[in-house]
Write an enzyme that holds these catalytic residues in place. Structure first.
Site, PDB file in Angstrom:
ATOM      1  CG  ASP A 290      -5.353   2.026   8.119  1.00 23.94           C
ATOM      2  OD1 ASP A 290      -4.530   1.570   7.304  1.00 23.94           O
ATOM      3  OD2 ASP A 290      -6.027   3.050   7.927  1.00 23.94           O
TER       4      ASP A 290
ATOM      5  CB  CYS B 192      -0.965  -0.030   1.179  1.00 22.60           C
ATOM      6  SG  CYS B 192      -2.286   1.206   1.067  1.00 22.60           S
TER       7      CYS B 192
HETATM    8  C1  RUB Z   1      -3.776   3.095   3.757  1.00 23.81           C
HETATM    9  C2  RUB Z   1      -3.019   2.061   4.524  1.00 23.81           C
HETATM   10  C3  RUB Z   1      -1.703   2.494   5.120  1.00 23.81           C
HETATM   11  C4  RUB Z   1      -1.948   2.964   6.557  1.00 23.81           C
HETATM   12  C5  RUB Z   1      -0.717   3.631   7.150  1.00 23.81           C
HETATM   13  O1  RUB Z   1      -5.084   2.696   3.442  1.00 23.81           O
HETATM   14  O2  RUB Z   1      -3.454   0.952   4.737  1.00 23.81           O
HETATM   15  O3  RUB Z   1      -0.802   1.427   5.156  1.00 23.81           O
HETATM   16  O4  RUB Z   1      -3.016   3.894   6.592  1.00 23.81           O
HETATM   17  O5  RUB Z   1      -0.413   4.786   6.423  1.00 23.81           O
HETATM   18  P1  RUB Z   1      -6.030   3.692   2.621  1.00 23.81           P
HETATM   19  P2  RUB Z   1       0.402   5.992   7.099  1.00 23.81           P
HETATM   20  O6  RUB Z   1      -5.328   4.039   1.359  1.00 23.81           O
HETATM   21  O7  RUB Z   1      -7.287   2.917   2.411  1.00 23.81           O
HETATM   22  O8  RUB Z   1      -6.259   4.916   3.496  1.00 23.81           O
HETATM   23  O9  RUB Z   1       1.686   5.413   7.588  1.00 23.81           O
HETATM   24  O10 RUB Z   1       0.606   6.973   5.973  1.00 23.81           O
HETATM   25  O11 RUB Z   1      -0.431   6.558   8.196  1.00 23.81           O
END
Ligand code: RUB
Length: 307
Positions: free
Chosen positions: A193, A124
């Site tokens: 998340d 992701c």
């Molecule tokens: C984003 C996702 C990321 C986490 C952590 O999912 O799963 O790995 O949110 O991101 P989506 P960060 O695209 O559905 O929001 O480290 O930037 O907080």
């Protein structure tokens, strides 16, 4: 209210996405709303802040950074509207400042665990995971990255663009190639998340497949997560809700219309049990997943009286 509605819409449609960014955007929206809020009494002030907080929290159900940001930002103790307003402005600014600093700290601490020559797999698009990867690279470590596409929204492309911009050699793969490439990888670094009190990770759908494949191949599985990604309500047995997004993200609506008997599912996140996680890199240091409860108790100001 207009700005709150705009922010809520951007979070819902994923124009603002990633748990950290969602949290900061919500803190900003609460701060600016409180700054302009006209209320004749503290009761009216409280009711309007609560309403806006609930509205922002309802935009995406899984990222616990969102309710944590809203709750930490919208706290106040005074019964005077002007003082309460100032408390919220200060708390929101403090949250945003700490969130920015946390990313830098995670990068620095996590980079200490990256070795020269490492091939890192990521999933992701996590700014916390990217902070570790880019910091290690800036420290002069010769690393490369395998980034998963992350269907259906393909956030892996954002990761690939970010890494490309930093000059880090990157290979983009489809999600189903994770196990095939795991043998070439030294470690996996993903974001979060939410992290439950039992140390389980909630992150983009497919994360648990990376963890399983890493476990099988005996590769290290690292999670990069600010302390505000830990979920206080899991202490009370409230499960983390997995967001189900529109099936039209998976199959074109015109195709769907011709297949009335087909069911399509689109969960946005999955659970990775603590036993597959080697370490969680947080802004307060590297911890084992078993320490999640302590982070919640000591760093999120969680009080049982709040129940
Ligand atoms: C984003 C996702 C990321 C986490 C952590 O999912 O799963 O790995 O949110 O991101 P989506 P960060 O695209 O559905 O929001 O480290 O930037 O907080």
């Amino acid at each position: 209210m207009k700005e709150v509605q705009e922010t809520a819409e951007k979070i819902r449609t994923m124009e603002i996405r990633g748990a950290g960014r969602i949290a900061k955007a919500a803190a900003e929206a609460i701060r600016n709303y409180a700054a302009e809020l006209e209320a004749a009494s503290i009761e009216e002030f409280a009711a309007r802040i609560r309403e806006v907080s609930d509205y922002l929290i309802s935009t995406r159900p899984t990222a616990v950074s969102l309710p944590n940001a809203v709750k930490l930002s919208s706290r106040y103790s005074s019964n005077n509207v002007e003082e309460a307003r100032q408390e919220i402005i200060n708390n929101a600014n403090l949250f945003i400042e700490r969130a920015d600093k946390a990313l830098g700290r995670i990068g620095k601490i996590g980079a200490g665990r990256v070795q020269d020559g490492d091939i890192i797999m990521t999933h992701c698009n996590s700014h916390a995971a990217l902070s570790i990867i880019t910091t290690a690279f800036e420290e002069g470590k010769n690393i490369s990255v395998i980034a998963t596409e992350s269907r259906p929204r393909r956030q892996g492309l954002l990761t690939a663009k970010h890494l490309n911009g930093s000059g880090i050699p990157t290979t983009l793969i489809v999600d189903s190639a994770v196990r095939y490439y795991m043998k070439d990888v030294n470690k996996v670094i993903v974001g979060a998340d939410a992290i439950a009190a039992n140390g389980a990770l909630v992150n983009k759908i497919g994360t648990s497949q990376l963890a399983l494949a890493a476990h099988e191949a005996r590769k290290s599985f690292m999670v990069a997560a600010e302390t505000f990604k830990f979920s206080p309500s899991t202490i009370l047995g409230i499960p983390i809700e997995i967001e189900e997004r529109s099936v039209e993200e998976v199959v074109d609506p015109s195709v769907l219309a011709e297949l009335p008997n087909l069911q399509v599912k689109n969960p946005a996140f999955d659970f990775t049990p603590a036993e597959y996680i080697d370490m969680i890199v947080t802004d307060i240091g590297i911890i084992p997943p078993a320490m999640a409860y302590i982070v919640i108790k000591e760093h999120l100001g969680w009080e049982f009286e709040e129940i």
